[in-house]
Design an enzyme around this catalytic site. Structure first.
Site: not given
Ligand SMILES: *Cc1c(COP(=O)(O)O)cnc(C)c1O
Length: 377
Positions: A328-330, A367
């Site tokens: 994910s982009c987190d 996401n």
């Protein structure tokens, strides 16, 4: 991946490699070895006299896993209407279900009582009042606070009361028309300190006597969950823990006492192997980053609480130190640091061992990444 990691059962390893080779299934997915689950169920409780085992469903509530566990005749510990509905759909009798969450929702309580579930934990006056209203006449047990030192996933602060308050609550429960039958505690999850159980049992014994002085006759002690499994560190085995527990119980408690055990992690943890893909590599500063398609949000949630998993890749390159991150982009989505692994190629498989507990049960579709499938082998 032709070398068996030394603490994985050879049969499991062969089954996993076979599955990967033969199946069209796209990773990531979680493989669960039924034979390992069967062995765990056979071991847990064996060394504690008069014990009944209730699997804590939250550890892995996959319907096929539950179906298999049901076929082995184990009991279940639940906390929500969702867990209750799954067990009902499998035809689990209410006598094999208990609920040890000390603060329950109204909806769950109503449904559990109407299904015939008859064992409920509490640790506050407001819960006694709730139980008196929804579960009049039912068997109840109080949750005591006990030390959680040495547990990798401590639970002690959220729940439980001290001796004096527990004693008062038991009287209050009796006065409100409930049937106090015993005591429960939880030493913390992934507990590798056998003395936690000793201390907890000593404390339960004190409460047992206080209750008896007040004319309450108990019949059950619920020692909760907490049995540890092998991640990267060696742990005390269940047999050793149970023999110690049994000795203390035998010395301190009446011989006809019934013991409840609520393992979650120990039943399913070792049976699970995640199969994931390496999706990227990068070097940032002096760190080597490895990106894989399971992360904190779709299976590896416990890694942010300190659980360190074992990873296996097929590469024969020189080992390097990696920071392993999810897809994910987190920026929270980092599952491990300083992991020694031979350098894999992007597109290779990466296996995550002992990942059958508290992985998929925490997974979300954050996401847009889907929740990995669970497959029994
Ligand atoms: C989560 C939980 C368990 C299971 O704990 P493990 O550490 O996985 O064995 C048992 N009892 C209660 C009340 C729980 O909340």
């Amino acid at each position: 991946m032709n070398i068996t990691p030394n603490f994985v059962n050879k049969k499991t390893w062969n089954k996993v490699l076979n599955y990967i080779a033969m199946s069209d299934e796209q990773p990531p997915y979680l493989l669960m070895d039924k034979e390992v689950i069967r062995d765990k169920v056979a071991i847990i409780g064996r060394n504690i006299k008069n014990s009944k085992v209730f699997y804590a469903v939250k550890a892995n509530p996959d319907i096929e896993v539950l179906k298999f566990l049901n076929s082995l005749g184990i009991g279940f510990e639940i906390a929500s209407e969702g867990e209750l509905q799954m067990l009902k759909s499998l035809g689990v009798e209410p006598e094999r279900i208990i609920t040890s969450n000390p603060v329950k929702t109204f909806k769950f309580l109503e449904q559990a009582v109407s299904c015939g579930v008859n064992y409920f934990a509490f640790d506050s006056r407001s819960e006694v009042e709730k139980l008196a209203r929804y579960a009049h006449g039912c068997n109840v047990y109080v949750r005591l606070t006990v030390p959680n030192e040495g547990s990798e996933w401590p639970l002690s602060k959220k729940f439980g009361v001290e001796l004096d308050e527990a004693s008062e609550l038991l009287l209050y429960a009796r006065d409100r028309g409930l049937n106090p039958v015993g005591i429960t505690f939880h030493v913390g999850s992934q507990c590798n300190n056998v003395y936690n159980w000793n201390t907890a049992i000593d404390k339960a014994k004190e409460l047992w006597e206080l209750a008896e002085d007040n004319g309450i006759k108990f019949k059950m002690l619920n020692i909760g969950g907490g049995y540890p499994i092998h991640y990267t560190k060696n742990v005390v085995d269940v047999e050793t823990i149970e023999k110690k527990i049994n000795k203390v119980l035998w010395r301190k408690f009446p011989k006809d006492i019934e013991i409840f055990i609520e393992p979650g992690r120990a039943v399913v943890g070792d049976a699970g192997i995640f199969v994931a893909n390496v999706i990227g590599k990068a070097s940032r500063g002096d760190e080597n980053w490895l990106y894989i398609d399971v992360g904190v949000f779709n299976g590896m949630m416990e890694s942010i609480g300190g659980i360190k998993y074992n990873y296996v890749v097929g590469s024969r390159n020189e080992p390097k130190e990696w920071t392993i991150a999810g897809p994910s982009c987190d920026s929270f989505d980092v599952i491990d640091r300083e992991v020694e692994l031979p350098e894999p190629e992007v597109g290779n498989r990466i296996l995550i061992l002992s990942s059958g507990a508290y992985t998929i049960s925490y997974a979300s579709e954050f996401n847009g990444f889907s929740i990995p499938k669970t497959i029994l082998i």
